[in-house]
Design an enzyme around this catalytic site. Structure first.
Site, PDB file in Angstrom:
ATOM      1  N   GLN A 248       0.821  -1.203   0.000  1.00 34.63           N
ATOM      2  CA  GLN A 248       0.000   0.000   0.000  1.00 34.63           C
ATOM      3  C   GLN A 248       0.853   1.251   0.000  1.00 34.63           C
ATOM      4  O   GLN A 248       2.080   1.198   0.148  1.00 34.63           O
ATOM      5  CB  GLN A 248      -0.908  -0.010   1.237  1.00 34.63           C
ATOM      6  CG  GLN A 248      -0.142  -0.093   2.550  1.00 34.63           C
ATOM      7  CD  GLN A 248      -1.033  -0.356   3.754  1.00 34.63           C
ATOM      8  OE1 GLN A 248      -1.130   0.471   4.645  1.00 34.63           O
ATOM      9  NE2 GLN A 248      -1.679  -1.531   3.769  1.00 34.63           N
TER      10      GLN A 248
ATOM     11  N   HIS B  40       0.296   5.748   1.070  1.00 30.96           N
ATOM     12  CA  HIS B  40      -0.578   6.791   1.602  1.00 30.96           C
ATOM     13  C   HIS B  40      -0.293   8.125   0.909  1.00 30.96           C
ATOM     14  O   HIS B  40       0.856   8.418   0.568  1.00 30.96           O
ATOM     15  CB  HIS B  40      -0.368   6.956   3.107  1.00 30.96           C
ATOM     16  CG  HIS B  40      -0.529   5.693   3.884  1.00 30.96           C
ATOM     17  ND1 HIS B  40      -1.686   4.956   3.876  1.00 30.96           N
ATOM     18  CD2 HIS B  40       0.328   5.039   4.707  1.00 30.96           C
ATOM     19  CE1 HIS B  40      -1.530   3.891   4.658  1.00 30.96           C
ATOM     20  NE2 HIS B  40      -0.321   3.923   5.170  1.00 30.96           N
TER      21      HIS B  40
ATOM     22  N   HIS C 261       4.770   0.281   0.912  1.00 31.00           N
ATOM     23  CA  HIS C 261       5.163  -0.481   2.096  1.00 31.00           C
ATOM     24  C   HIS C 261       4.137  -1.566   2.411  1.00 31.00           C
ATOM     25  O   HIS C 261       3.005  -1.534   1.931  1.00 31.00           O
ATOM     26  CB  HIS C 261       5.314   0.452   3.307  1.00 31.00           C
ATOM     27  CG  HIS C 261       4.028   1.137   3.701  1.00 31.00           C
ATOM     28  ND1 HIS C 261       3.577   2.270   3.083  1.00 31.00           N
ATOM     29  CD2 HIS C 261       3.100   0.827   4.646  1.00 31.00           C
ATOM     30  CE1 HIS C 261       2.429   2.656   3.633  1.00 31.00           C
ATOM     31  NE2 HIS C 261       2.110   1.784   4.584  1.00 31.00           N
TER      32      HIS C 261
ATOM     33  N   ARG D 259      -4.436   0.592  -1.736  1.00 35.29           N
ATOM     34  CA  ARG D 259      -3.863  -0.740  -1.913  1.00 35.29           C
ATOM     35  C   ARG D 259      -3.386  -0.930  -3.336  1.00 35.29           C
ATOM     36  O   ARG D 259      -4.127  -0.688  -4.291  1.00 35.29           O
ATOM     37  CB  ARG D 259      -4.886  -1.824  -1.575  1.00 35.29           C
ATOM     38  CG  ARG D 259      -5.353  -1.824  -0.132  1.00 35.29           C
ATOM     39  CD  ARG D 259      -6.176  -3.074   0.164  1.00 35.29           C
ATOM     40  NE  ARG D 259      -6.927  -2.894   1.400  1.00 35.29           N
ATOM     41  CZ  ARG D 259      -8.220  -2.568   1.449  1.00 35.29           C
ATOM     42  NH1 ARG D 259      -8.898  -2.432   0.330  1.00 35.29           N
ATOM     43  NH2 ARG D 259      -8.812  -2.405   2.602  1.00 35.29           N
TER      44      ARG D 259
END
Length: 314
Positions: free
Chosen positions: A95, A97, A171, A191
Site C-alpha cells: 500500500q 498513503h 510499504h 492498496r
C-alpha cells in the site's frame, strides 16, 4: 486539569490480524483476528474516550475542540496524531498513503506520514519498504504484469528496529510482527496488491491502482537515524522528527523529574512498570498503558523501570 488523560480505545479486527496483543500486552482483544488498537485516537473511524477528569465520557475529538487550552491552543483544526498498535499474523496489503495536498483534495482528510517501532518480530520477519521502479510508467507496467518480486524492496526486521514511512512510500508489514505506529490522524490507504486474498464471503478487497500511481514517490526511502542521549536516569533516543511529529524512546531507570517542552505529549508504555506523579498524585503505569500529558501539566515525575514511546506535534 492538572492530570494525565487516560483513554478507553478501540480495537480493529482485520483479515491479517492475530492475537499477539493479548499475548504481548495482556489486552482483552475481541477476536483472534485483532489487527489494530487505536490507542490514542481522535479519528472518527476509531475514537478514544476519556476515562478520567472533568471530560470523562467525551471523545478525544470533542475535548480537543471544546477545551483547546489542554493542547496549548493548537493551530490544527483536528487532533493531528494517532498512536496505534499493529499485530500482523499475515502480510498487510502492499500500500501507499497520500500527502496532505492529495488527501485533502480527494479524501477530505489529512495525508498519512507514519513511523514504526518494532516491539517484537518472529525470526525471519520482513517488511516491504520502498520500491525500485524509476518512474510512473515503469511502476505501472510492473503492476500490470504482477512483477511484485521485481520491484518491491523487502527488508528483514527485528525487535527494536525503527522505520520512518513518509507519505508516498510503498510499504507492507509482514507476518509475525507487533509494532507501535505513530502517524498523522488519517485512515486513507491505497492498496496496490493484496496477495490475491479473499474475505470470508469470497470477495477480494478493493485495489486503488490509479490513486497509488498518483501519490507514489520514487527513489530509495531515507530512514531516520536515531540519536541517543543519556542524562541521569533517562536514556532518550530521538527516533524521528519531521513536519508532522517528533517521536522519542525513553528508557527510565529510577526517579526522573521532567518538564514540558512541547504543547502536549502522547505516551505509550511499551515495557516495564512504574509510576507517574503529577501535582502530588501518583498514577501506576504498566506495559500497554497509553495516555496524554496535556498542556496544563508543566512538570511531572517518572519512577520505575520502563520503556516509553513519547510523541508530539512538530
Amino acid at each position: 486539569m492538572q492530570e494525565p488523560i487516560f483513554l478507553e480505545s478501540v480495537f480493529q479486527e482485520k483479515i491479517w490480524g492475530g492475537r499477539q496483543m493479548a499475548d504481548y500486552f495482556g489486552y482483552a482483544i475481541p477476536s483472534d483476528q485483532t489487527g489494530e488498537f487505536w490507542a490514542i485516537s481522535a479519528h472518527p473511524n476509531g475514537p478514544s474516550i476519556l476515562k478520567n477528569g472533568p471530560y470523562a465520557g467525551k471523545t478525544l475529538a470533542e475535548v480537543y475542540s471544546q477545551a483547546p487550552e489542554l493542547f496549548g491552543y493548537p493551530a490544527e483544526p483536528v487532533f493531528p496524531l494517532l498512536t496505534k498498535i499493529i499485530d500482523s499474523s499475515d502480510w498487510l496489503s502492499v500500500q501507499v498513503h497520500p500527502d496532505d495536498r492529495y488527501a485533502m483534495a480527494h479524501e477530505g482528510e489529512l495525508g498519512k506520514t507514519e513511523c514504526w517501532y518494532i516491539l517484537d518480530a518472529a525470526e525471519g520477519a520482513e517488511i516491504i519498504y520502498g520500491q525500485s521502479a524509476a518512474n510512473r510508467e515503469e511502476l505501472s507496467e510492473k503492476i500490470a504484469v504482477g512483477d511484485w518480486d521485481g520491484f518491491l524492496e523487502r527488508v528483514s526486521v527485528k525487535k527494536g528496529d525503527f522505520f520512518y514511512v513518509p507519505s508516498g512510500t510503498v510499504h507492507a508489514i509482514g507476518p509475525g510482527i507487533i509494532l507501535l505506529e505513530t502517524q498523522q490522524s488519517s485512515d486513507t490507504t491505497y492498496r496496490i496488491y493484496d496477495f490475491d486474498r479473499v474475505d470470508d464471503q469470497g470477495q477480494a478487497r478493493d485495489l486503488h491502482i490509479q490513486q497509488s500511481l498518483d501519490v507514489v514517490t520514487y527513489g530509495p526511502v531515507a530512514n531516520s537515524k536515531p540519536q541517543t542521549l543519556q542524562v541521569d536516569a533517562l536514556t532518550s533516543t530521538l527516533l524521528v522528527t519531521n513536519d508532522y511529529f517528533t517521536v522519542y524512546k525513553w528508557e527510565v531507570a529510577g526517579p526522573l523529574e521532567m518538564t514540558r517542552t512541547a504543547p502536549y505529549l502522547l505516551i505509550s508504555v511499551i515495557d516495564g512498570t512504574g509510576q507517574l506523579e503529577v501535582a502530588g498524585r501518583s498514577y501506576p503505569l504498566q506495559k500497554g498503558e497509553h495516555f496524554i500529558l496535556p498542556h496544563t501539566v508543566t512538570d511531572w515525575r517518572l519512577e520505575g523501570q520502563m520503556t516509553l514511546i513519547a510523541s508530539h506535534t512538530s
